[in-house]
Design an enzyme around this catalytic site. Structure first.
Site, PDB file in Angstrom:
ATOM      1  N   ASN A 130       0.798  -1.230  -0.179  1.00 37.65           N
ATOM      2  CA  ASN A 130      -0.006   0.028  -0.034  1.00 37.65           C
ATOM      3  C   ASN A 130       0.723   1.200   0.062  1.00 37.65           C
ATOM      4  OD1 ASN A 130       0.520  -0.669   2.641  1.00 37.65           O
ATOM      5  ND2 ASN A 130      -1.306   0.359   3.527  1.00 37.65           N
ATOM      6  N   HIS A 154       8.939  -8.384  -1.004  1.00 39.56           N
ATOM      7  CA  HIS A 154       7.834  -7.199  -0.984  1.00 39.56           C
ATOM      8  C   HIS A 154       6.699  -8.140  -1.278  1.00 39.56           C
ATOM      9  CE1 HIS A 154       6.596  -3.390  -1.096  1.00 39.56           C
ATOM     10  NE2 HIS A 154       7.472  -2.687  -1.434  1.00 39.56           N
ATOM     11  N   ALA A 155       5.569  -7.237  -1.302  1.00 42.35           N
ATOM     12  CA  ALA A 155       4.354  -8.019  -1.820  1.00 42.35           C
ATOM     13  C   ALA A 155       4.475  -8.407  -3.274  1.00 42.35           C
ATOM     14  CB  ALA A 155       3.196  -6.839  -1.552  1.00 42.35           C
ATOM     15  N   SER A 156       3.659  -9.265  -3.670  1.00 40.99           N
ATOM     16  CA  SER A 156       3.677  -9.831  -4.951  1.00 40.99           C
ATOM     17  C   SER A 156       3.302  -9.118  -6.087  1.00 40.99           C
ATOM     18  CB  SER A 156       2.957 -11.228  -4.992  1.00 40.99           C
ATOM     19  OG  SER A 156       3.690 -12.151  -3.975  1.00 40.99           O
ATOM     20  N   GLU A 227       3.930  -4.864  12.345  1.00 37.45           N
ATOM     21  CA  GLU A 227       3.154  -3.434  12.105  1.00 37.45           C
ATOM     22  C   GLU A 227       1.973  -4.222  11.073  1.00 37.45           C
ATOM     23  OE1 GLU A 227       3.488  -0.715  12.909  1.00 37.45           O
ATOM     24  OE2 GLU A 227       5.696  -0.489  13.568  1.00 37.45           O
ATOM     25  N   CYS A 261      -3.300   1.548   6.652  1.00 37.26           N
ATOM     26  CA  CYS A 261      -3.459   0.808   8.237  1.00 37.26           C
ATOM     27  C   CYS A 261      -4.090   1.806   8.979  1.00 37.26           C
ATOM     28  CB  CYS A 261      -2.005   0.217   8.474  1.00 37.26           C
ATOM     29  SG  CYS A 261      -0.905   1.606   8.392  1.00 37.26           S
TER      30      CYS A 261
HETATM   31  P1  NAP Z   1      -0.473  -9.204   3.536  1.00 38.11           P
HETATM   32  O1  NAP Z   1      -1.477  -9.996   2.658  1.00 38.11           O
HETATM   33  O2  NAP Z   1      -0.380  -9.522   4.887  1.00 38.11           O
HETATM   34  O3  NAP Z   1       0.829  -9.124   2.832  1.00 38.11           O
HETATM   35  C1  NAP Z   1       1.884  -8.349   3.623  1.00 38.11           C
HETATM   36  C2  NAP Z   1       3.271  -9.083   3.201  1.00 38.11           C
HETATM   37  O4  NAP Z   1       3.016 -10.206   3.609  1.00 38.11           O
HETATM   38  C3  NAP Z   1       3.218  -9.564   1.520  1.00 38.11           C
HETATM   39  O5  NAP Z   1       4.783  -9.259   1.450  1.00 38.11           O
HETATM   40  C4  NAP Z   1       2.932 -10.862   1.682  1.00 38.11           C
HETATM   41  O6  NAP Z   1       3.346 -11.581   0.618  1.00 38.11           O
HETATM   42  C5  NAP Z   1       3.580 -11.430   2.886  1.00 38.11           C
HETATM   43  N1  NAP Z   1       2.804 -12.497   3.467  1.00 38.11           N
HETATM   44  C6  NAP Z   1       1.511 -12.794   3.453  1.00 38.11           C
HETATM   45  N2  NAP Z   1       1.179 -13.783   3.790  1.00 38.11           N
HETATM   46  C7  NAP Z   1       2.480 -14.405   4.465  1.00 38.11           C
HETATM   47  C8  NAP Z   1       2.855 -15.567   5.113  1.00 38.11           C
HETATM   48  N3  NAP Z   1       2.000 -16.497   5.500  1.00 38.11           N
HETATM   49  N4  NAP Z   1       4.118 -15.744   5.468  1.00 38.11           N
HETATM   50  C9  NAP Z   1       5.024 -14.776   5.024  1.00 38.11           C
HETATM   51  N5  NAP Z   1       4.468 -13.542   4.466  1.00 38.11           N
HETATM   52  C10 NAP Z   1       3.200 -13.491   3.941  1.00 38.11           C
HETATM   53  O7  NAP Z   1      -1.071  -7.893   3.643  1.00 38.11           O
HETATM   54  P2  NAP Z   1      -1.475  -6.680   2.410  1.00 38.11           P
HETATM   55  O8  NAP Z   1      -2.644  -7.026   1.853  1.00 38.11           O
HETATM   56  O9  NAP Z   1      -0.085  -6.638   1.512  1.00 38.11           O
HETATM   57  O10 NAP Z   1      -1.321  -5.203   3.235  1.00 38.11           O
HETATM   58  C11 NAP Z   1      -2.503  -4.867   3.824  1.00 38.11           C
HETATM   59  C12 NAP Z   1      -2.434  -5.140   5.403  1.00 38.11           C
HETATM   60  O11 NAP Z   1      -1.184  -4.608   5.784  1.00 38.11           O
HETATM   61  C13 NAP Z   1      -3.591  -4.440   6.075  1.00 38.11           C
HETATM   62  O12 NAP Z   1      -4.000  -5.231   7.193  1.00 38.11           O
HETATM   63  C14 NAP Z   1      -2.825  -3.147   6.617  1.00 38.11           C
HETATM   64  O13 NAP Z   1      -3.604  -2.637   7.704  1.00 38.11           O
HETATM   65  C15 NAP Z   1      -1.550  -3.781   6.952  1.00 38.11           C
HETATM   66  N6  NAP Z   1      -0.481  -2.507   7.018  1.00 38.11           N
HETATM   67  C16 NAP Z   1      -0.084  -2.256   8.180  1.00 38.11           C
HETATM   68  C17 NAP Z   1       0.602  -1.401   8.380  1.00 38.11           C
HETATM   69  C18 NAP Z   1       1.368  -0.790   9.782  1.00 38.11           C
HETATM   70  O14 NAP Z   1       2.230   0.151   9.645  1.00 38.11           O
HETATM   71  N7  NAP Z   1       0.834  -1.264  10.870  1.00 38.11           N
HETATM   72  C19 NAP Z   1       1.234  -0.380   7.304  1.00 38.11           C
HETATM   73  C20 NAP Z   1       0.637  -0.824   5.847  1.00 38.11           C
HETATM   74  C21 NAP Z   1      -0.170  -1.877   5.809  1.00 38.11           C
HETATM   75  P3  NAP Z   1       2.511 -11.708  -0.897  1.00 38.11           P
HETATM   76  O15 NAP Z   1       2.314 -10.657  -1.465  1.00 38.11           O
HETATM   77  O16 NAP Z   1       3.298 -12.505  -1.527  1.00 38.11           O
HETATM   78  O17 NAP Z   1       1.329 -12.701  -0.138  1.00 38.11           O
END
Ligand code: NAP
Length: 454
Positions: A130, A154-156, A227, A261
């Site tokens: 994001n 990084h995210a895919s 985070e 977030c």
């Molecule tokens: P996500 O699906 O959890 O993905 C984040 C990262 O984690 C990606 O690189 C993803 O890789 C990886 N990932 C996913 N599942 C994993 C697993 N089981 N093991 C290891 N790595 C894994 O989240 P998103 O959709 O990208 O981001 C949205 C979320 O992030 C929201 O909940 C948002 O609130 C939160 N966020 C929090 C903050 C903060 O500072 N607190 C900041 C920004 C966003 P892939 O893409 O390859 O699946």
């Protein structure tokens, strides 16, 4: 195969081969070899390189912003603002690094006693799409200034951004192994974290990703920072400047196409001003120009992916079936692209699925309350705790909010947004650990206690 798809055009931007086992092995070998001397570099060398990084980010700002827009739909104006924040953060943090990482003397009976933060080695950064640059830069720069090397997963959906960030580090003069991007699926994270050449992890993302990485770190006894998501409260009381509160609530909820977030996901408004607030919010929501994220005048671009668009739509249909009322914006949306109109949800009740969940898109829940105590208890009534906002000019209410709201940060009379000078993080299921500032720089260090007796 990793591919990025432009969410505004639905066209493939680029496809990439994922790193194979041999590629991962050579990245780990390089990280270890680099770490051996990088941990011993003078802090002044690291500081100069981070200033050089800021210069490169400045020179490549337009390319980076365009890449973000193409890969995840951020408006071009928001992309430029994101790079600007990265530049300011690099410069400010580099200037502060000697203070942040200084030995801290403790008065004892000994000749000398102090603590010294020392680097851990190599840190794996698992990052979301994001804020594709800001999320990475804010963690990587802190870890690197502290003497660590970084591996980025990084995210895919943003592989181009991931590779561009690595390029920017190299262009700035960093040795090759200090920051490496690994184009890998999330399934490859476990074995990397289990490798002895990796010493910690920082995850920004969903609860699922966070708990998965944290359990591996737990088994391996390696530190991690989480985070994670939030469904942050934005409380408005009668003494607040209503126009200001509406404008901040719109920015707080809708910026980054509703995908932040710390967005104002639950608007909790006092009954005396509820109708006026709601009317103003809807009117302003209807003015947001939705469309091509490459157009500088666009206020809201598409959702990052088809999957995310579908998930949010299904979530909204479900809560509507469960009894919530949804008011959707009136702006036209393009026929092609993963667009969603912004909306507000009323009559959300604790027995509904959405009550304690994060909506990661442009939809705000709106609640009516009769007192500050009711507002705070509603705000705290979910397991998440990233940030919180209070709009009020009543000092007693401000004090209560600061003391009682269960969140990593509380903002009074402004929307929530990370500040490059202040620590950032969450509590409860929004995660633990801190990024940015002194606390962020010290997260991936071993705080060594030193006593020299005579
Ligand atoms: P996500 O699906 O959890 O993905 C984040 C990262 O984690 C990606 O690189 C993803 O890789 C990886 N990932 C996913 N599942 C994993 C697993 N089981 N093991 C290891 N790595 C894994 O989240 P998103 O959709 O990208 O981001 C949205 C979320 O992030 C929201 O909940 C948002 O609130 C939160 N966020 C929090 C903050 C903060 O500072 N607190 C900041 C920004 C966003 P892939 O893409 O390859 O699946």
């Amino acid at each position: 195969m990793i591919k990025s798809i432009n969410p505004a055009t639905e066209q493939i931007v680029e496809t990439y081969d994922a790193l194979n086992a041999a590629g991962i092995e050579s990245a780990l070998t390089l990280a270890k070899a680099t770490s051996k001397y990088w941990t011993k570099t003078e802090l002044s060398t690291r500081v100069s390189l981070v200033h050089a990084l800021a210069d490169t980010l400045e020179k490549t700002a337009n390319t980076s912003a365009l890449l973000m827009t193409k890969e995840m739909g951020k408006t071009i104006a928001a992309g430029k603002a994101e790079i600007d924040k990265c530049i300011k953060y690099c410069r400010y943090t580099a200037d502060m690094a000697h203070d942040y990482l200084a030995d801290e003397v403790v008065e004892t009976q000994y000749k000398q006693s102090f603590t010294r933060p020392q680097p851990l080695g190599t840190i794996l950064l698992v990052m979301p799409w994001n804020f594709p640059f800001w999320q990475v830069i804010r963690v990587a720069v802190a870890a690197i200034l502290a003497g660590n090397t970084c591996l980025l997963k990084h995210a895919s959906n943003v592989p181009g951004c991931a590779l561009e960030i690595e390029k920017i580090f190299i262009k700035s003069g960093f040795p090759k192994g200090v920051f490496q991007t690994l184009l890998i699926a999330s399934s490859a994270v476990k074995s990397i974290l289990e490798d002895g050449r990796v010493h910690g992890a920082s995850v920004t993302g969903s609860e699922h990703a966070g708990s998965s990485v944290a359990s591996i770190c737990g088994t391996q006894i390696k530190p991690c920072v989480l985070e994670l998501g939030g469904s942050d409260p934005f409380i408005v009381m009668p003494s607040a400047n209503l126009a200001g509160a509406i404008s901040h609530a719109i920015t707080g909820r809708m910026r980054n196409n509703g995908q932040s977030c710390i967005a104002a996901k639950r608007l909790i408004v006092h009954a005396d001003i509820y109708d006026d607030f709601k009317a103003g919010f809807i009117a302003t929501m209807n003015e947001i120009k939705i469309g091509d994220p490459l157009d500088e005048k666009t206020g809201m671009g598409p959702i990052s992916s088809k999957k995310a668009q579908m998930e949010i739509t299904e979530m909204l249909h479900l809560v509507e079936r469960q009894g919530a009322e949804i008011t959707t914006g009136t702006q036209k949306i393009p026929k092609i692209g993963y667009y969603l109109r912004p909306s507000i949800l009323e009559n959300v009740r604790p027995n509904m699925d959405i009550y304690d969940q994060e909506i990661f898109g442009p939809a705000a829940m709106l609640f009516k309350v009769n007192s500050i105590n009711e507002a705070i208890s509603l705000a705290n009534d979910i397991p998440l705790g990233l940030s919180s906002v209070l709009f009020s000019n009543d000092e007693a209410e401000q004090k209560l909010a600061i003391n009682e709201l269960q969140s990593g940060s509380t903002y009074i009379n402004r929307y929530a947004s990370s500040d490059i000078r202040m620590p950032f993080g969450g509590t409860k299921r929004s995660g633990f650990g801190r990024e940015i500032a002194k606390q962020g720089l010290r997260e991936f260090t071993n705080l060594k206690t030193v006593i020299i007796a005579n």
